[in-house]
Scaffold this active site. Structure first.
Site, short mmCIF file in Angstrom:
data_model
loop_
_atom_site.label_atom_id
_atom_site.label_comp_id
_atom_site.label_asym_id
_atom_site.label_seq_id
_atom_site.Cartn_x
_atom_site.Cartn_y
_atom_site.Cartn_z
N ARG A 45 56.28 51.53 36.06
CA ARG A 45 55.20 50.54 35.92
C ARG A 45 54.91 49.96 37.29
O ARG A 45 55.59 50.28 38.26
CB ARG A 45 55.50 49.47 34.85
CG ARG A 45 56.91 49.05 34.63
CD ARG A 45 57.58 48.37 35.79
NE ARG A 45 56.80 47.28 36.33
CZ ARG A 45 56.91 46.79 37.54
NH1 ARG A 45 57.81 47.30 38.37
NH2 ARG A 45 56.17 45.81 37.97
N GLY A 46 53.88 49.09 37.35
CA GLY A 46 53.42 48.59 38.64
C GLY A 46 52.24 49.46 39.06
O GLY A 46 52.33 50.70 39.02
N ALA A 47 51.14 48.81 39.47
CA ALA A 47 49.87 49.53 39.65
C ALA A 47 49.98 50.76 40.58
O ALA A 47 49.62 51.87 40.17
CB ALA A 47 48.81 48.55 40.14
N ARG A 88 47.26 53.43 30.48
CA ARG A 88 47.22 51.96 30.64
C ARG A 88 45.86 51.61 31.29
O ARG A 88 45.50 52.20 32.30
CB ARG A 88 48.39 51.48 31.52
CG ARG A 88 49.74 51.73 30.84
CD ARG A 88 50.86 50.99 31.54
NE ARG A 88 50.80 49.56 31.29
CZ ARG A 88 51.53 48.66 31.96
NH1 ARG A 88 52.34 49.05 32.93
NH2 ARG A 88 51.44 47.38 31.68
N ASP A 238 46.88 44.23 39.93
CA ASP A 238 46.58 45.47 39.20
C ASP A 238 45.14 45.91 39.39
O ASP A 238 44.82 47.09 39.29
CB ASP A 238 46.89 45.30 37.71
CG ASP A 238 48.39 45.35 37.51
OD1 ASP A 238 49.05 44.31 37.73
OD2 ASP A 238 48.91 46.43 37.20
N ASN A 248 46.51 40.37 37.45
CA ASN A 248 47.93 40.67 37.71
C ASN A 248 48.71 40.27 36.45
O ASN A 248 48.12 39.78 35.47
CB ASN A 248 48.43 39.93 38.95
CG ASN A 248 49.80 40.41 39.40
OD1 ASN A 248 50.02 41.62 39.51
ND2 ASN A 248 50.73 39.51 39.65
N LYS A 249 49.99 40.46 36.49
CA LYS A 249 50.84 40.19 35.33
C LYS A 249 50.55 38.85 34.68
O LYS A 249 50.33 37.86 35.39
CB LYS A 249 52.30 40.28 35.79
CG LYS A 249 53.35 40.04 34.74
CD LYS A 249 53.19 40.88 33.50
CE LYS A 249 53.07 42.37 33.75
NZ LYS A 249 52.64 43.11 32.52
O1 MRU Z 1 52.94 45.69 33.34
P1 MRU Z 1 53.40 46.03 34.72
O2 MRU Z 1 54.86 45.82 34.95
O3 MRU Z 1 52.93 47.42 35.13
O4 MRU Z 1 52.65 44.99 35.64
C1 MRU Z 1 52.90 45.02 37.01
C2 MRU Z 1 52.24 43.94 37.76
O5 MRU Z 1 51.53 43.13 37.22
C3 MRU Z 1 52.41 43.97 39.24
O6 MRU Z 1 52.42 42.68 39.76
C4 MRU Z 1 51.24 44.74 39.86
O7 MRU Z 1 51.12 46.00 39.26
C5 MRU Z 1 51.39 44.91 41.31
S1 MRU Z 1 52.59 46.12 41.70
C6 MRU Z 1 52.67 46.34 43.37
#
Ligand code: MRU
Length: 346
Positions: A45-47, A88, A238, A248-249
């Site tokens: 996970r993470g963009a 996603r 994201d 973002n999250k």
């Molecule tokens: O749901 P996730 O864990 O994929 O969400 C991740 C985030 O919100 C991160 O802050 C974002 O992707 C930046 S990652 C460098």
């Protein structure tokens, strides 16, 4: 550096982020659908990491194709891209990486390459997306270090670290860059309900790096700021709309509002692949809603009663006026974002 994801000849290997920090396990995906499922289930996970995984998944899928003709091969490739795109919806890096793979294929077809040559080119493109991401994170870290005071207590939300990228991280890249520049940095990691990326992943990464990290639950942020214990907030993103509004999250927006109230600079760190100039503002960013079980349960323990309704948006949008600057691999962009972000691509 942390091995987030790697492409071996006929498998994509990724650390299972659902299991950290209790277990350091690796998932070996042998097919494109396995990679797609891993993205959906948040094994990875993470963009930026999602984008890299999709590119590697596409390369893996096409490598395994038995098509001998270009037309059939291209049709299979398109189906694999569609499957990745359906994993996603919010992180634009996913669609950016898929587009790059599509452009690479189109260039190969245009040049009259054989199916084997096309497979090799797609492998190389996926590897390039991976390697560029690490390089971009390092550049972001170097630029971002400039906004970090010599002694800084930095608050971050979710995990925008090595695990959320191909390596080094965006927000955590800024923290690492500041430490490498000789600054004395301590970190507050918001727990980040419901998936606990802050408590599980950010704290794990930073503790491994020897950076002092204090985990707080999300509802402690305001009190901490009120006590004057936070100098700076840095988060990842994201999707950043053309006007600077940033998805973002979930919980990031609340942190930004609190930071404004306490006059604490709030920075976003993200590569240009997270900036989506085609999305005019935050109201157009699709927000993923995830399974109710993530809220009602922690692991296998049920917290909420059966019958309770659940709202579980995975992201929120921080309006651009709350953002002090957007740290990218091309420097730090500031308001007015509509102009500065457009210029970033020139
Ligand atoms: O749901 P996730 O864990 O994929 O969400 C991740 C985030 O919100 C991160 O802050 C974002 O992707 C930046 S990652 C460098």
């Amino acid at each position: 550096m942390l091995p987030t994801i790697a492409r071996e000849d006929d498998v994509v290997v990724m650390i299972d982020q659902r299991k950290l920090p209790a277990k350091e396990l690796y998932v070996r995906c042998k097919t494109a659908p396995e990679v797609a499922r891993a993205i959906k289930a948040m094994v990875i996970r993470g963009a930026p990491a999602i984008g890299v995984a999709a590119a590697m998944g596409i390369a893996l899928g096409t490598r395994r194709s038995t098509a001998t003709g270009t037309q059939k091969f291209a049709a299979e490739f398109a189906r694999t891209c569609d499957m990745m795109a359906a994993t996603r919806p919010t992180a634009v890096n996913l669609f950016w990486a898929i587009d790059r793979m599509k452009q690479s294929l189109a260039a190969g077809v245009q040049a009259g390459e054989s199916v084997d040559q096309l497979k090799d080119r797609l492998d190389r493109e996926a590897d390039a997306i991976h390697d560029e991401d690490v390089a971009n994170c390092r550049k972001m870290g170097a630029y971002g270090a400039d906004v970090v005071p010599q002694e800084a207590r930095i608050l971050t939300h979710c995990n925008a670290g090595a695990l959320a990228t191909a390596g080094y991280g965006t927000a955590l890249g800024v923290i690492r860059g500041a430490v490498e520049a000789g600054k004395r940095v301590t970190v507050f990691a918001d727990e980040t309900r419901p998936f606990l990326q802050g408590a599980r992943l950010t704290a794990w990464e930073l503790v491994r790096d020897g950076i002092q990290t204090t985990v707080i639950t999300d509802n402690m942020t305001g009190a901490l700021m009120r006590q004057g214990k936070v100098d700076l907030v840095v988060v990842g993103a994201d999707r950043i709309a053309a006007n600077g509004d940033t998805a973002n999250k979930i919980g990031t927006y609340s942190v930004a509002v609190l930071a404004r109230e306490h006059q604490i600079p709030f920075y976003v760190a993200a590569p240009l692949s997270t900036i989506d100039l085609k999305t005019p503002d935050g109201s157009h960013i699709p927000i993923e809603e995830r399974n109710a079980r993530e809220v009602t349960h922690v692991g296998s323990s049920q917290l909420a009663p059966v019958g309770a309704l659940v709202w579980n948006p995975a992201f929120d949008v921080t309006p651009h006026h709350l953002i002090a600057g957007i740290i990218t691999e091309r420097g730090i962009f500031r308001a007015p974002y509509t102009e500065s972000l457009r210029r970033a691509f020139e």
